[in-house]
Design a protein around this motif. Structure first.
Motif, PDB file in Angstrom:
ATOM      1  N   GLY A  44      -3.555  97.791-106.312  1.00  0.00           N
ATOM      2  CA  GLY A  44      -4.394  97.034-106.448  1.00  0.00           C
ATOM      3  C   GLY A  44      -5.842  97.443-105.329  1.00  0.00           C
ATOM      4  N   THR A  45      -6.331  98.478-105.442  1.00  0.00           N
ATOM      5  CA  THR A  45      -7.235  98.521-104.503  1.00  0.00           C
ATOM      6  C   THR A  45      -8.267  98.945-104.995  1.00  0.00           C
ATOM      7  OG1 THR A  45      -5.972  99.795-102.701  1.00  0.00           O
ATOM      8  CG2 THR A  45      -8.144 100.105-102.942  1.00  0.00           C
ATOM      9  N   GLU A  46      -8.607  99.790-106.095  1.00  0.00           N
ATOM     10  CA  GLU A  46      -9.736  99.333-106.458  1.00  0.00           C
ATOM     11  C   GLU A  46      -9.902  97.377-107.786  1.00  0.00           C
ATOM     12  OE1 GLU A  46      -7.402 100.952-107.854  1.00  0.00           O
ATOM     13  OE2 GLU A  46      -8.066 102.816-107.685  1.00  0.00           O
ATOM     14  N   ALA A  47      -9.436  96.950-107.764  1.00  0.00           N
ATOM     15  CA  ALA A  47      -9.100  95.829-108.410  1.00  0.00           C
ATOM     16  C   ALA A  47      -9.565  94.748-106.670  1.00  0.00           C
ATOM     17  CB  ALA A  47      -7.978  95.132-108.330  1.00  0.00           C
ATOM     18  N   ARG A  48      -9.190  94.896-105.415  1.00  0.00           N
ATOM     19  CA  ARG A  48      -9.658  94.202-104.678  1.00  0.00           C
ATOM     20  C   ARG A  48     -11.371  94.558-103.998  1.00  0.00           C
ATOM     21  NH1 ARG A  48      -4.337  95.851-102.963  1.00  0.00           N
ATOM     22  NH2 ARG A  48      -5.107  97.476-101.681  1.00  0.00           N
ATOM     23  N   LEU A  49     -11.304  96.071-104.592  1.00  0.00           N
ATOM     24  CA  LEU A  49     -13.291  96.476-104.511  1.00  0.00           C
ATOM     25  C   LEU A  49     -13.838  95.322-105.313  1.00  0.00           C
ATOM     26  CD1 LEU A  49     -15.308  98.079-102.944  1.00  0.00           C
ATOM     27  CD2 LEU A  49     -14.762  99.641-104.215  1.00  0.00           C
ATOM     28  N   ALA A  50     -13.453  95.646-106.085  1.00  0.00           N
ATOM     29  CA  ALA A  50     -14.674  95.344-107.432  1.00  0.00           C
ATOM     30  C   ALA A  50     -14.780  93.836-107.330  1.00  0.00           C
ATOM     31  CB  ALA A  50     -13.752  94.598-108.772  1.00  0.00           C
ATOM     32  N   ALA A  51     -13.554  92.472-106.651  1.00  0.00           N
ATOM     33  CA  ALA A  51     -13.490  91.394-105.736  1.00  0.00           C
ATOM     34  C   ALA A  51     -14.912  91.386-104.544  1.00  0.00           C
ATOM     35  CB  ALA A  51     -11.979  91.512-105.298  1.00  0.00           C
ATOM     36  N   VAL A  52     -14.396  92.419-103.877  1.00  0.00           N
ATOM     37  CA  VAL A  52     -15.388  92.319-102.990  1.00  0.00           C
ATOM     38  C   VAL A  52     -16.912  92.156-103.135  1.00  0.00           C
ATOM     39  CG1 VAL A  52     -16.199  92.932-100.813  1.00  0.00           C
ATOM     40  CG2 VAL A  52     -14.144  93.093-100.793  1.00  0.00           C
ATOM     41  N   CYS A  53     -16.934  92.792-104.549  1.00  0.00           N
ATOM     42  CA  CYS A  53     -18.408  93.771-104.672  1.00  0.00           C
ATOM     43  C   CYS A  53     -19.158  92.467-105.294  1.00  0.00           C
ATOM     44  CB  CYS A  53     -18.074  95.094-105.967  1.00  0.00           C
ATOM     45  SG  CYS A  53     -18.437  96.415-104.768  1.00  0.00           S
ATOM     46  N   ASP A  54     -17.792  91.770-106.259  1.00  0.00           N
ATOM     47  CA  ASP A  54     -18.484  90.298-106.586  1.00  0.00           C
ATOM     48  C   ASP A  54     -19.155  89.413-105.711  1.00  0.00           C
ATOM     49  OD1 ASP A  54     -17.573  91.679-109.550  1.00  0.00           O
ATOM     50  OD2 ASP A  54     -15.928  90.044-109.602  1.00  0.00           O
ATOM     51  N   LEU A  55     -17.981  89.124-104.621  1.00  0.00           N
ATOM     52  CA  LEU A  55     -18.408  88.335-103.941  1.00  0.00           C
ATOM     53  C   LEU A  55     -19.893  88.675-103.175  1.00  0.00           C
ATOM     54  CD1 LEU A  55     -17.811  86.192-102.095  1.00  0.00           C
ATOM     55  CD2 LEU A  55     -16.902  87.420-101.260  1.00  0.00           C
ATOM     56  N   VAL A  56     -19.855  89.810-102.825  1.00  0.00           N
ATOM     57  CA  VAL A  56     -21.146  90.839-102.209  1.00  0.00           C
ATOM     58  C   VAL A  56     -22.788  90.161-103.693  1.00  0.00           C
ATOM     59  CG1 VAL A  56     -22.519  92.381-101.946  1.00  0.00           C
ATOM     60  CG2 VAL A  56     -19.860  92.469-100.583  1.00  0.00           C
ATOM     61  N   LEU A  57     -22.387  90.598-105.164  1.00  0.00           N
ATOM     62  CA  LEU A  57     -23.527  90.357-105.639  1.00  0.00           C
ATOM     63  C   LEU A  57     -23.977  88.664-105.514  1.00  0.00           C
ATOM     64  CD1 LEU A  57     -22.354  93.453-108.028  1.00  0.00           C
ATOM     65  CD2 LEU A  57     -24.723  93.561-106.164  1.00  0.00           C
ATOM     66  N   ALA A  58     -22.642  88.097-105.531  1.00  0.00           N
ATOM     67  CA  ALA A  58     -22.369  86.333-105.502  1.00  0.00           C
ATOM     68  C   ALA A  58     -23.980  86.375-104.696  1.00  0.00           C
ATOM     69  CB  ALA A  58     -21.227  86.552-106.070  1.00  0.00           C
ATOM     70  N   GLY A  59     -23.236  86.775-103.704  1.00  0.00           N
ATOM     71  CA  GLY A  59     -24.114  86.321-101.950  1.00  0.00           C
ATOM     72  C   GLY A  59     -25.767  86.347-102.338  1.00  0.00           C
ATOM     73  N   LEU A  60     -26.000  87.969-102.899  1.00  0.00           N
ATOM     74  CA  LEU A  60     -27.580  88.721-103.154  1.00  0.00           C
ATOM     75  C   LEU A  60     -28.215  88.011-103.877  1.00  0.00           C
ATOM     76  CD1 LEU A  60     -27.037  92.129-102.049  1.00  0.00           C
ATOM     77  CD2 LEU A  60     -27.823  90.726-100.750  1.00  0.00           C
ATOM     78  N   ARG A  61     -27.641  87.508-105.290  1.00  0.00           N
ATOM     79  CA  ARG A  61     -28.497  87.445-106.513  1.00  0.00           C
ATOM     80  C   ARG A  61     -28.849  86.122-105.593  1.00  0.00           C
ATOM     81  NH1 ARG A  61     -23.243  88.312-109.708  1.00  0.00           N
ATOM     82  NH2 ARG A  61     -24.004  89.821-110.614  1.00  0.00           N
ATOM     83  N   THR A  62     -30.918  86.021-106.202  1.00  0.00           N
ATOM     84  CA  THR A  62     -31.678  84.125-106.670  1.00  0.00           C
ATOM     85  C   THR A  62     -30.855  83.244-107.000  1.00  0.00           C
ATOM     86  OG1 THR A  62     -32.762  84.882-108.176  1.00  0.00           O
ATOM     87  CG2 THR A  62     -33.333  86.148-105.872  1.00  0.00           C
TER      88      THR A  62
END
Length: 189
Positions: A171-189
């Motif tokens: 599940g580590t890859e899935a956790r990384l994908a979830a963190v990436c989703d969160l980071v990208l959501a925070g960066l989007r305008t």
């Protein structure tokens, strides 16, 4: 012909065989079939040799990530690819040779400036991606450099050697994908 790269490769073999506590320049010279003076022609001291080994090892990850930084992908895709590749490079190093990975960790801890320069290089790459995202209107970040640092810190569990024992867990890859989703959501305008 003896060159720096050949000496570094031999040093890695010696470190793998003897470990960092016992490996020395004489062992490296013996591995190469030369005198220790021949090794000292390329490296002024044992610590210089170890620093060069750490730099080369860290450079492998940096160079692979630089390719992603320069890619034509949109910034959001590039950031996700970069973070994923950083994780995969680090995990592969552990999976391929966990003892050598641990040895490099010890050498990096006693190293001079190589680890901090490595982190600075990685942060510069991240800053470049985030700056591109801001310039294109894809990201909202007031200070791309500070944002890069925050992203790097937020994802440390996926790239800092202290967390290496967790990287192969299911599940580590899935956790990384979830963190990436969160980071990208925070960066989007």
């Amino acid at each position: 012909m003896l060159d720096r790269d050949t000496v570094l490769t031999a040093t890695e073999r010696v470190l793998r065989r003897h470990g960092p506590a016992k490996a020395n320049v004489v062992d490296v010279a013996r591995e190469l079939g030369v005198s220790h003076a021949a090794v000292y022609r390329h490296f002024a001291s044992k610590s210089d040799l170890r620093e060069a080994v750490v730099r080369r090892w860290l450079g492998n990850a940096r160079d692979e990530l630089a390719e992603i930084t320069r890619s034509a992908q949109p910034p959001a895709d590039r950031l996700r690819s970069w973070l994923t590749a950083l994780f995969e490079v680090k995990r592969a190093a552990v999976d391929e040779d966990s003892e050598l990975f641990a040895t490099f960790g010890l050498l990096a801890a006693e190293s001079g400036s190589a680890p901090s320069e490595h982190v600075a290089d990685l942060l510069a790459q991240l800053t470049g991606i985030i700056t591109d995202g801001v310039s294109s209107g894809a990201f909202a970040a007031g200070d791309p450099e500070a944002t890069a640092r925050a992203v790097f810190d937020a994802t440390a569990v996926f790239h800092h050697p202290a967390h290496a024992t967790h990287w192969s867990r299911p599940g580590t890859e899935a956790r990384l994908a979830a963190v990436c989703d969160l980071v990208l959501a925070g960066l989007r305008t």
